[in-house]
Design a protein around this motif. Structure first.
Motif, PDB file in Angstrom:
ATOM      1  N   VAL C 163       0.836  -1.201   0.000  1.00  0.00           N
ATOM      2  CA  VAL C 163       0.000   0.000   0.000  1.00  0.00           C
ATOM      3  C   VAL C 163       0.875   1.256   0.000  1.00  0.00           C
ATOM      4  N   GLU C 164       1.975   1.200   0.772  1.00  0.00           N
ATOM      5  CA  GLU C 164       2.884   2.354   0.782  1.00  0.00           C
ATOM      6  C   GLU C 164       3.454   2.611  -0.608  1.00  0.00           C
ATOM      7  N   PHE C 165       3.692   1.526  -1.337  1.00  0.00           N
ATOM      8  CA  PHE C 165       4.310   1.677  -2.652  1.00  0.00           C
ATOM      9  C   PHE C 165       3.272   1.940  -3.743  1.00  0.00           C
ATOM     10  N   SER C 166       2.009   1.627  -3.466  1.00  0.00           N
ATOM     11  CA  SER C 166       0.994   1.635  -4.520  1.00  0.00           C
ATOM     12  C   SER C 166       0.810   2.991  -5.211  1.00  0.00           C
ATOM     13  N   PRO C 167       1.018   4.144  -4.540  1.00  0.00           N
ATOM     14  CA  PRO C 167       0.903   5.396  -5.294  1.00  0.00           C
ATOM     15  C   PRO C 167       1.837   5.445  -6.501  1.00  0.00           C
ATOM     16  N   VAL C 168       2.984   4.809  -6.375  1.00  0.00           N
ATOM     17  CA  VAL C 168       3.929   4.792  -7.485  1.00  0.00           C
ATOM     18  C   VAL C 168       3.351   4.000  -8.655  1.00  0.00           C
ATOM     19  N   ILE C 169       2.701   2.873  -8.327  1.00  0.00           N
ATOM     20  CA  ILE C 169       2.082   2.074  -9.387  1.00  0.00           C
ATOM     21  C   ILE C 169       0.971   2.881 -10.039  1.00  0.00           C
ATOM     22  N   ALA C 170       0.168   3.559  -9.208  1.00  0.00           N
ATOM     23  CA  ALA C 170      -0.915   4.380  -9.745  1.00  0.00           C
ATOM     24  C   ALA C 170      -0.348   5.471 -10.647  1.00  0.00           C
ATOM     25  N   GLU C 171       0.783   6.021 -10.245  1.00  0.00           N
ATOM     26  CA  GLU C 171       1.397   7.071 -11.054  1.00  0.00           C
ATOM     27  C   GLU C 171       1.859   6.508 -12.391  1.00  0.00           C
ATOM     28  N   THR C 390      13.211   0.396 -13.783  1.00  0.00           N
ATOM     29  CA  THR C 390      13.351   0.890 -15.147  1.00  0.00           C
ATOM     30  C   THR C 390      12.003   1.263 -15.748  1.00  0.00           C
ATOM     31  N   ARG C 391      10.904   0.884 -15.105  1.00  0.00           N
ATOM     32  CA  ARG C 391       9.597   1.181 -15.684  1.00  0.00           C
ATOM     33  C   ARG C 391       8.773   2.134 -14.830  1.00  0.00           C
ATOM     34  N   LEU C 392       8.847   1.945 -13.503  1.00  0.00           N
ATOM     35  CA  LEU C 392       8.028   2.776 -12.631  1.00  0.00           C
ATOM     36  C   LEU C 392       8.838   3.992 -12.158  1.00  0.00           C
ATOM     37  N   PRO C 393       8.153   5.064 -11.824  1.00  0.00           N
ATOM     38  CA  PRO C 393       8.878   6.255 -11.359  1.00  0.00           C
ATOM     39  C   PRO C 393       9.381   6.068  -9.935  1.00  0.00           C
ATOM     40  N   VAL C 394      10.411   5.215  -9.769  1.00  0.00           N
ATOM     41  CA  VAL C 394      10.901   4.919  -8.428  1.00  0.00           C
ATOM     42  C   VAL C 394      11.935   5.949  -7.980  1.00  0.00           C
ATOM     43  N   PHE C 395      12.881   6.223  -8.864  1.00  0.00           N
ATOM     44  CA  PHE C 395      13.941   7.148  -8.463  1.00  0.00           C
ATOM     45  C   PHE C 395      13.527   8.602  -8.646  1.00  0.00           C
TER      46      PHE C 395
END
Lengths: 46, 298, 399
Positions: C163-171, C390-395
């Motif tokens: 859940v903490e990471f899910s905003p990144v997936i949504a983005e 490489t795909r999600l806006p992680v960095f």
């Protein structure tokens, strides 16, 4: 066979408190050491 | 609940409690009372009839006691044998010691099991139930006697150990090893009675016995208790296990778990509220919402 | 352009989008791939063999040593090293130090994947993994068990981190509404996640409380849970420094320029935290040493091994962190981080494997298969991590 003799289970308490005093002394020193980073080196590096 | 009803209920409850108490006092045998086995190593002749009986009862390895020469080495129980007899050469001659699960009364294995596959049954025997077991082997890590044995070479492994013949006990029979023992070295019965017998033997033959009943206090008390003519560390017993029941080593930790689950979230939310108000100044209102992109926007 | 497809989400399009994203990007024959692909393939083969012929066919586990490298390294050590996620979310979301915001996403992703893979490694070590739902579905709750607690905490914590990471997936999927909603859950999951972490980091230590007679007295203590918890804090901090440094080298093209400088600043802050935590941890160890009067035990090889762990890989890196912070030396801090990590690995392996059954004649040594499977777990985690970053806006927070 167990025997009934006195065992002092708090034998090391004195040493433990001495260690505590050591810790506080060193810890305060460490915090003071860490609270002032070496500004000169930092500036020269940047 | 109104007062009259309350009084009525408490009278009924109180009355029932009284009758129960009386009933218990009259009862000859309490099914919750722990049973156990007294092993008198001074009587054991090393015939290994118990090994054979155990193997036959449980469909496991039945040793060829006359020819296998197994007494020459010190064996351990394994996934094919619930019990073994070992020979120890001591100052008082050869001593034979039967080895199996001790059936602790506060069993570490049963406490460790995350699925209650290892379970202490009524009366004390600790048994394993395959439909529950996940094979984590935490029981083996926790057992102070290293008794649960794992079938490492099976795709569907079982944990094997002595069950004190729990099924036979339910039918009112004695454990197979006890029934097979020709010299009364093994005695099955309520643990209280076993202890009395053991003490009686020590006191009536004070020179023949070590004045110690192994299992009376070890790890909080075990179902199997042992008498010996020589000190127990000479006949393969660990004497450094302590008297504290092993489950008590994790008791404080498990007790603290709900404590932390109550306290820490409250503490963290409070800390957060404090940090929040001190950071954003008086003009901003209290908010639980956080912006993961704060930094990017600035 | 992928993103438009996803927004207009007819199911087929979404599916095509995922397929698209699953394709590799960049060159295939990198050194990492050349090493990791064979290891993963061989590891999978070993696992198939293990599920047919039993654990004994590929491991050196025995009746005396029921837990080996898979439990000791993958689970007990791996989870300690994943402690960074709860420390950083505490610092950023609870205390509100925005300075560390830039590393939250990468750290939480790392934590999430570590739990999936290292917690998952528990499954390959289980003898009867098909019964693994038993502690969860209610037909047999072993409330008295520490492992039961850990099973539940792993699961709940994975949900929290997801859940903490899910905003990144949504983005990533450009689901703005969902992202706003998921962000509102962040603080709640952070608070729950920290609480669960405190409990299962210490719980991994509590696993060994009942193994008292089997663990060398220098490593067994009734305070193992507290030691494990405190050391997981600096394990997490050191891991962030280590992993961040490697990421900034390997994925430098994905990281905006300003973050590079910013990361150095973050490293100094983490080093300070690690220095203080390790210093306190060292004195915990010293207190236990005195309380249990263990000076008789340090004369032999075990004693030296213990001193190496406690002084060489706790006290020395603690002082190096402090020195590196004071003198603004990233190099010293990075070396200290690696040493601290080695110290954690030593400590966890000592408790769970090396000093376990220390008196036994036939001591456990892992087989090559166990080592390969361990590397398989690590490499497959890195593959998934690489896929995500490489795909999600992680960095980069994307805006």
């Amino acid at each position: 066979m167990d025997s009934f003799t006195y065992v002092n289970i708090f034998e090391t308490k004195g040493l433990e408190y001495l260690l505590l005093l050591c810790f506080w002394g060193l810890f305060v020193y460490l915090l003071k050491y860490l609270s002032t980073p070496d500004k000169k080196r930092k500036d020269s590096k940047r | 609940m109104d007062r009259r009803n309350f009084l009525k209920t408490s009278l009924v409850v109180g009355g029932t409690a009284l009758t129960c108490k009386n009933a218990r006092a009259q009862e000859q045998h309490n099914p919750d009372e722990f049973v156990g086995i007294l092993v008198d190593t001074t009587r054991c002749i090393g015939c290994r009839a118990c090994e054979i009986a155990c193997g036959e009862t449980w469909g496991m390895h039945v040793p060829d006691v006359l020819n296998d020469g197994a007494l020459e080495t010190h064996r351990n129980t394994d996934e094919n044998q619930f019990t073994v007899v070992n020979k120890f050469e001591t100052e008082k001659g050869d001593v034979f010691v039967k080895k199996q699960c001790m059936h602790c009364y506060q069993a570490a294995c049963a406490t460790a099991c995350p699925t209650e596959a290892m379970k202490q049954m009524q009366g004390g025997p600790v048994v394993w139930r395959g439909n529950k077991c996940i094979g984590c082997r935490f029981c083996m890590v926790s057992c102070p006697f290293d008794m649960p044995k794992f079938e490492y070479d099976e795709w569907n492994p079982k944990l094997q150990k002595c069950t004190m013949c729990f099924e036979r006990l339910e039918k009112g029979q004695k454990p197979a090893c006890v029934a097979a023992c020709p010299t009364d070295a093994l005695m099955f019965g309520p643990r209280l009675k076993n202890l009395e017998v053991a003490r009686h033997r020590i006191y009536s033959h004070p020179d023949e016995y070590e004045h110690h009943i192994y299992g009376e206090h070890e790890v909080g008390g075990t179902g199997y208790i042992y008498l010996s003519a020589v000190p127990f560390d000479q006949i393969g017993f660990r004497t450094d296990l302590g008297k504290r029941p092993y489950p008590e080593y994790t008791k404080e930790f498990l007790y603290a778990v709900p404590m932390i689950l109550f306290g820490v979230p409250a503490f963290l939310l409070g800390l957060n509220a404090l940090a929040d108000s001190s950071r954003s100044g008086p003009e901003s209102e209290f908010s639980l919402e956080f912006d993961i992109d704060n930094e990017g926007d600035k | 352009m992928n993103n438009n497809v996803a927004i207009n989400a007819s199911f087929g399009n979404l599916f095509r989008f995922f397929i698209q994203e699953l394709k590799p990007r960049g060159p295939w024959l990198t050194p990492f791939n050349i090493i990791s692909i064979p290891v993963i393939l061989v590891g999978l083969g070993i696992l198939v063999y293990r599920f047919i012929h039993g654990l004994g066919s590929v491991t050196n586990l025995s009746q005396e040593t029921p837990w080996g490298l898979w439990m000791g390294f993958d689970v007990v050590t791996g989870v300690a090293l994943a402690g960074g996620a709860y420390v950083i979310t505490f610092v950023v979301y609870v205390v509100g130090l925005d300075k560390y915001h830039g590393i939250v996403r990468a750290t939480v992703l790392n934590g999430l994947l570590a739990y999936c893979f290292y917690g998952g490694a528990l499954l390959i070590d289980l003898g009867r993994p098909w019964n693994a739902p038993n502690p969860y579905i209610g037909n047999s709750f072993g409330f008295s068990s520490v492992l039961f607690l850990i099973c539940w905490h792993f699961l709940l914590y994975m949900v929290c981190e997801f859940v903490e990471f899910s905003p990144v997936i949504a983005e990533w999927l450009h689901l703005e509404k969902a992202k706003r909603f998921l962000k509102k859950l962040t603080l709640a999951t952070v608070v729950l996640g920290i609480t669960l972490s405190i409990l299962h980091q210490s719980g991994l230590g509590a696993l060994f409380l009942m193994a008292k007679p089997k663990i060398h007295p220098l490593w067994w203590s009734e305070f193992i849970p507290i030691l494990f918890f405190v050391s997981s804090i600096y394990a997490g901090l050191s891991m962030i420094i280590f992993e961040g440094t490697v990421s900034h080298k390997v994925f430098s093209h994905l990281i905006p320029e300003k973050h590079h400088h910013h990361f150095d600043d973050i490293v100094f802050g983490l080093a300070k935290g690690a220095a203080i935590t390790m210093f306190v941890y060292y004195f915990f160890k010293a207190l236990l040493f005195i309380h249990d009067k263990q000076w008789d035990l340090i004369a032999d090889g075990w004693g030296l091994w213990y001193l190496l762990e406690v002084i060489g890989f706790v006290l020395v890196p603690a002082l190096m962190f402090a020195f590196g912070f004071k003198h603004r030396s990233l190099r010293i801090i990075k070396i200290a981080a690696v040493m601290a990590l080695i110290g954690i690995i030593l400590n966890r392996l000592n408790v769970s494997v090396i000093a376990f059954n220390w008196y036994s004649v036939a001591h456990y040594v892992p087989t090559w298969q166990e080592i390969v499977v361990t590397f398989m777990v690590i490499f497959s985690e890195l593959w998934v991590f690489r896929w995500f970053v490489t795909r999600l806006p992680v960095f980069d927070s994307g805006h």
